[in-house]
Motif scaffolding. Structure first.
Motif, PDB file in Angstrom:
ATOM      1  N   ASN A 313       2.174   0.650  14.587  1.00  0.00           N
ATOM      2  CA  ASN A 313       2.966   1.461  13.675  1.00  0.00           C
ATOM      3  C   ASN A 313       2.139   1.686  12.419  1.00  0.00           C
ATOM      4  OD1 ASN A 313       4.769   2.686  11.946  1.00  0.00           O
ATOM      5  ND2 ASN A 313       6.496   1.382  12.492  1.00  0.00           N
ATOM      6  N   ALA A 314       1.464   2.827  12.373  1.00  0.00           N
ATOM      7  CA  ALA A 314       0.604   3.162  11.239  1.00  0.00           C
ATOM      8  C   ALA A 314       1.111   4.417  10.543  1.00  0.00           C
ATOM      9  CB  ALA A 314      -0.834   3.354  11.719  1.00  0.00           C
ATOM     10  N   ASP A 315       2.434   4.556  10.461  1.00  0.00           N
ATOM     11  CA  ASP A 315       3.014   5.705   9.755  1.00  0.00           C
ATOM     12  C   ASP A 315       2.570   5.686   8.298  1.00  0.00           C
ATOM     13  OD1 ASP A 315       4.246   6.392  12.073  1.00  0.00           O
ATOM     14  OD2 ASP A 315       6.256   5.735  11.481  1.00  0.00           O
ATOM     15  N   GLY A 316       2.216   6.845   7.786  1.00  0.00           N
ATOM     16  CA  GLY A 316       1.773   6.957   6.400  1.00  0.00           C
ATOM     17  C   GLY A 316       0.318   6.591   6.190  1.00  0.00           C
ATOM     18  N   LYS A 317      -0.406   6.285   7.271  1.00  0.00           N
ATOM     19  CA  LYS A 317      -1.812   5.888   7.164  1.00  0.00           C
ATOM     20  C   LYS A 317      -2.707   6.947   7.806  1.00  0.00           C
ATOM     21  CE  LYS A 317       0.001   1.862   5.975  1.00  0.00           C
ATOM     22  NZ  LYS A 317       0.058   1.380   4.574  1.00  0.00           N
ATOM     23  N   ASN A 318      -3.862   7.157   7.209  1.00  0.00           N
ATOM     24  CA  ASN A 318      -4.834   8.055   7.835  1.00  0.00           C
ATOM     25  C   ASN A 318      -6.209   7.412   7.984  1.00  0.00           C
ATOM     26  OD1 ASN A 318      -5.595   8.189   5.074  1.00  0.00           O
ATOM     27  ND2 ASN A 318      -6.487  10.215   5.394  1.00  0.00           N
ATOM     28  N   LEU A 319      -6.292   6.097   7.670  1.00  0.00           N
ATOM     29  CA  LEU A 319      -7.529   5.346   7.893  1.00  0.00           C
ATOM     30  C   LEU A 319      -7.175   4.053   8.617  1.00  0.00           C
ATOM     31  CD1 LEU A 319     -10.513   4.701   7.567  1.00  0.00           C
ATOM     32  CD2 LEU A 319     -10.033   3.862   5.239  1.00  0.00           C
ATOM     33  N   VAL A 422     -16.601   7.780   5.193  1.00  0.00           N
ATOM     34  CA  VAL A 422     -15.178   7.543   5.433  1.00  0.00           C
ATOM     35  C   VAL A 422     -14.351   7.854   4.183  1.00  0.00           C
ATOM     36  CG1 VAL A 422     -13.463   5.740   5.855  1.00  0.00           C
ATOM     37  CG2 VAL A 422     -15.483   5.904   7.315  1.00  0.00           C
ATOM     38  N   SER A 423     -14.843   7.467   3.031  1.00  0.00           N
ATOM     39  CA  SER A 423     -14.116   7.727   1.784  1.00  0.00           C
ATOM     40  C   SER A 423     -13.933   9.219   1.555  1.00  0.00           C
ATOM     41  CB  SER A 423     -14.853   7.108   0.594  1.00  0.00           C
ATOM     42  OG  SER A 423     -14.875   5.706   0.699  1.00  0.00           O
ATOM     43  N   ALA A 424     -15.016   9.967   1.767  1.00  0.00           N
ATOM     44  CA  ALA A 424     -14.960  11.417   1.537  1.00  0.00           C
ATOM     45  C   ALA A 424     -14.005  12.090   2.518  1.00  0.00           C
ATOM     46  CB  ALA A 424     -16.361  12.014   1.665  1.00  0.00           C
ATOM     47  N   SER A 443     -14.439  -5.151   5.173  1.00  0.00           N
ATOM     48  CA  SER A 443     -13.839  -6.010   4.144  1.00  0.00           C
ATOM     49  C   SER A 443     -13.734  -5.296   2.801  1.00  0.00           C
ATOM     50  CB  SER A 443     -14.654  -7.297   3.995  1.00  0.00           C
ATOM     51  OG  SER A 443     -15.985  -7.006   3.593  1.00  0.00           O
ATOM     52  N   ASN A 444     -14.694  -4.423   2.503  1.00  0.00           N
ATOM     53  CA  ASN A 444     -14.632  -3.669   1.247  1.00  0.00           C
ATOM     54  C   ASN A 444     -13.381  -2.812   1.185  1.00  0.00           C
ATOM     55  OD1 ASN A 444     -16.969  -4.723   0.173  1.00  0.00           O
ATOM     56  ND2 ASN A 444     -18.276  -3.024   0.833  1.00  0.00           N
ATOM     57  N   PHE A 445     -13.053  -2.131   2.277  1.00  0.00           N
ATOM     58  CA  PHE A 445     -11.850  -1.310   2.310  1.00  0.00           C
ATOM     59  C   PHE A 445     -10.597  -2.188   2.301  1.00  0.00           C
ATOM     60  CE2 PHE A 445     -14.680   2.108   3.702  1.00  0.00           C
ATOM     61  CZ  PHE A 445     -14.148   3.190   3.027  1.00  0.00           C
ATOM     62  N   TYR A 446     -10.674  -3.333   2.983  1.00  0.00           N
ATOM     63  CA  TYR A 446      -9.509  -4.224   3.026  1.00  0.00           C
ATOM     64  C   TYR A 446      -9.196  -4.766   1.628  1.00  0.00           C
ATOM     65  CZ  TYR A 446      -6.440  -8.048   4.412  1.00  0.00           C
ATOM     66  OH  TYR A 446      -5.374  -8.900   4.538  1.00  0.00           O
ATOM     67  N   ASN A 447     -10.228  -5.114   0.882  1.00  0.00           N
ATOM     68  CA  ASN A 447     -10.045  -5.701  -0.452  1.00  0.00           C
ATOM     69  C   ASN A 447      -9.529  -4.679  -1.470  1.00  0.00           C
ATOM     70  OD1 ASN A 447     -10.928  -8.218   0.457  1.00  0.00           O
ATOM     71  ND2 ASN A 447     -13.071  -7.766  -0.026  1.00  0.00           N
ATOM     72  N   LYS A 448      -9.707  -3.407  -1.178  1.00  0.00           N
ATOM     73  CA  LYS A 448      -9.223  -2.378  -2.098  1.00  0.00           C
ATOM     74  C   LYS A 448      -7.703  -2.203  -2.027  1.00  0.00           C
ATOM     75  CE  LYS A 448     -13.464   0.412  -2.077  1.00  0.00           C
ATOM     76  NZ  LYS A 448     -14.066   1.721  -1.674  1.00  0.00           N
ATOM     77  N   MET A 450      -5.832  -0.387  -0.119  1.00  0.00           N
ATOM     78  CA  MET A 450      -5.504   1.043  -0.095  1.00  0.00           C
ATOM     79  C   MET A 450      -4.197   1.277   0.676  1.00  0.00           C
ATOM     80  SD  MET A 450      -9.373   2.314   0.789  1.00  0.00           S
ATOM     81  CE  MET A 450      -8.902   4.011   1.054  1.00  0.00           C
ATOM     82  N   LYS A 451      -3.341   2.117   0.106  1.00  0.00           N
ATOM     83  CA  LYS A 451      -2.050   2.385   0.735  1.00  0.00           C
ATOM     84  C   LYS A 451      -2.187   3.184   2.033  1.00  0.00           C
ATOM     85  CE  LYS A 451       0.736   2.288  -3.497  1.00  0.00           C
ATOM     86  NZ  LYS A 451       1.671   3.058  -4.360  1.00  0.00           N
TER      87      LYS A 451
END
Length: 499
Positions: A313-319, A422-424, A443-448, A450-451
């Motif tokens: 269930n990844a509703d609202g997620k695009n990454l 990926v960020s862009a 881990s860098n993305f996990y630590n941010k 991000m919603k």
């Protein structure tokens, strides 16, 4: 396959057609749909790779497919009628006189007679119309009953009877320049013969005639040429009518080929015991991705057995970033994501218990490739070149699947390249699934915190066993490579990172 137009088998496919086929193993899907039929294979390929971008159009095609599954024998019979009509038309031989109107007319009469038999078979199948509920089939059967009623068959049979010219050919003509014949017109003979009393009391007009001797070859040839001039327009008109009916059967075969392919696939999965469902397509603005029991269709077809399914269930997620143990099912899971997206967007069922996601304008894959001796540059350069090609075609509403990309260099450099790309892309609204062993990147993305980001991990039991389940979880610093080493070499490999 569409409400207001026919499916075009010649339509242009996406530029990354071959890449999608290789990375998602789509030929396995196409072969299951084709069941050994080359035409079904090509239509399956064109339909699956030509994504629909409107929820209403997807639901329209889904409703037709539901009807096909409920009435598979009727649908297959209609398809076979179309195929038989096309094949039978090819077998009616022109001979060596195909340029002569008489030969054209004779063949056209034979072909039209055969087409009428096929249309009568369609009429019989239309008697089952009350079992169909979809808009597409209701329109189809309504057209069959409206266009091909009893009056139509009677009228055509009458025309065919007249065109056999059992009482000879009645032609009128005028004298043209140089006293040559001109304006040859085929005339309709009198419908009723006169009674003998009418012949006596009806005024007589002078009638002139001549008889050609049996041995007069030149005279017979001249008379035959006169006849051809008279029936030329009729012969051409009848040939065009046959082409029109043949076009109808070709369109019917093409339109039904996709659904017959779906029925073939449905039968295969039913024998294996795998579940399917009709997905719920959402608009791209909804940003939803939720499913239960999603499995890799191509793997199931290959092993001819049920395979592990996954929930998400990844509703609202695009990454969505997927990490975890080697050989834990990450690549298989990624392939199931791509397959389900393509299948949903061409109006098919999907391999899952339930499935809902938003529509994407295009699907791209960027997979790690094996070493190629023919490459003129390094693996990283090759990966970046492929990424550049994708960047030239990708749109904000696309989906991109990465599988262990940018791992051909050291981890720090690979993580930096992957992070920037990926960020862009995610900022522009591209939906990304990224399978990776680059711990620094994940881990860098996990630590941010991000919603819009969601993290999955390949499950590993304490004893090292893989369940091939993909579960929600933060990235780990190890991919448990020593498990594979120990399994292959039957010995323990101690890694200080593994607890």
């Amino acid at each position: 396959m569409y409400k207001n137009r026919n499916f075009d088998p010649q339509q242009k496919l996406p530029f990354n057609e071959q890449t999608l086929i290789e990375d998602l193993e789509l030929n396995t899907l196409f072969e299951a749909m084709a069941d050994g039929n080359e035409f079904l294979f090509e239509i399956a390929k064109k339909a699956v790779l030509s994504s629909l971008n409107e929820p209403d159009t997807i639901r329209y095609r889904q409703d037709i497919l539901k009807d096909c599954i409920e009435n598979s024998s009727v649908v297959r019979d209609i398809y076979e009628i179309a195929v038989d009509a096309i094949e039978s038309e090819k077998k009616v031989y022109f001979g060596f006189f195909s340029k002569y109107p008489g030969a054209i007319l004779s063949r056209s009469i034979e072909v039209l007679q055969m087409f009428l038999e096929m249309i009568e078979k369609l009429k019989k199948e239309a008697s089952h119309s009350d079992r169909f509920k979809s808009e597409g089939f209701i329109k189809f059967f309504s057209m069959i009953n409206r266009e091909f009623d009893d009056k139509y068959f009677a009228r055509i049979q009458n025309h065919l009877k007249e065109l056999k010219f059992r009482d000879g050919v009645l032609i009128s003509a005028k004298l043209g320049a140089g006293n040559k014949g001109a304006n040859y017109i085929l005339r309709k003979p009198q419908e009723k013969k006169q009674r003998w009393l009418d012949k006596i009391f009806t005024g007589k007009y002078p009638v002139y005639g001549f008889t050609i001797d049996e041995r007069d070859e030149s005279g017979s040839k001249a008379l035959s040429e006169l006849k051809d001039k008279g029936i030329n327009l009729v012969a051409n008109s009848l040939a065009q009518s046959n082409d029109h009916i043949l076009g109808f059967f070709k369109t019917l075969r093409t339109e039904l080929a996709f659904y017959v392919g779906c029925l073939n696939l449905h039968s295969r999965l039913a024998r294996i015991g795998e579940p399917i469902c009709f997905p719920v397509p959402g608009k791209s603005s909804q940003l939803c991705h939720c499913f239960k029991g999603l499995y890799d269709l191509c793997l199931s077809l290959t092993v001819e057995n049920k395979v592990v399914g996954n929930d998400m269930n990844a509703d609202g997620k695009n990454l969505i970033i997927i990490t975890g143990a080697n050989q834990g099912g990450k690549s298989t899971f990624l392939r199931s994501i791509g397959l389900a997206q393509l299948m949903m967007q061409c109006g098919m069922f999907v391999p899952a218990e339930s499935f809902c996601t938003d529509i994407r304008s295009a699907l791209f894959t960027h997979y790690k490739k094996e070493e190629d001796a023919a490459m003129k540059s390094g693996k990283l350069d090759e990966e970046l070149k492929r990424m550049s090609d994708i960047a030239d075609h990708i749109t904000p509403n696309s989906m991109l699947l990465f599988n262990e990309s940018f791992a051909a260099t050291n981890e720090r450099e690979g993580a930096e390249i992957a992070s920037q790309i990926v960020s862009a892309l995610s900022e522009k609204g591209v939906k990304i699934f990224f399978v990776t062993h680059l711990y620094e990147f994940a881990s860098n993305f996990y630590n941010k915190k991000m919603k819009n980001a969601f993290f999955l991990r390949a499950e590993r039991q304490v004893d090292g066993q893989r369940t091939f389940k993909i579960i929600e979880g933060k990235p780990l610093q190890t991919s448990y490579g020593p498990d594979i080493y120990s399994k292959i070499f039957k010995t323990d490999f101690h890694d200080p990172i593994i607890k």
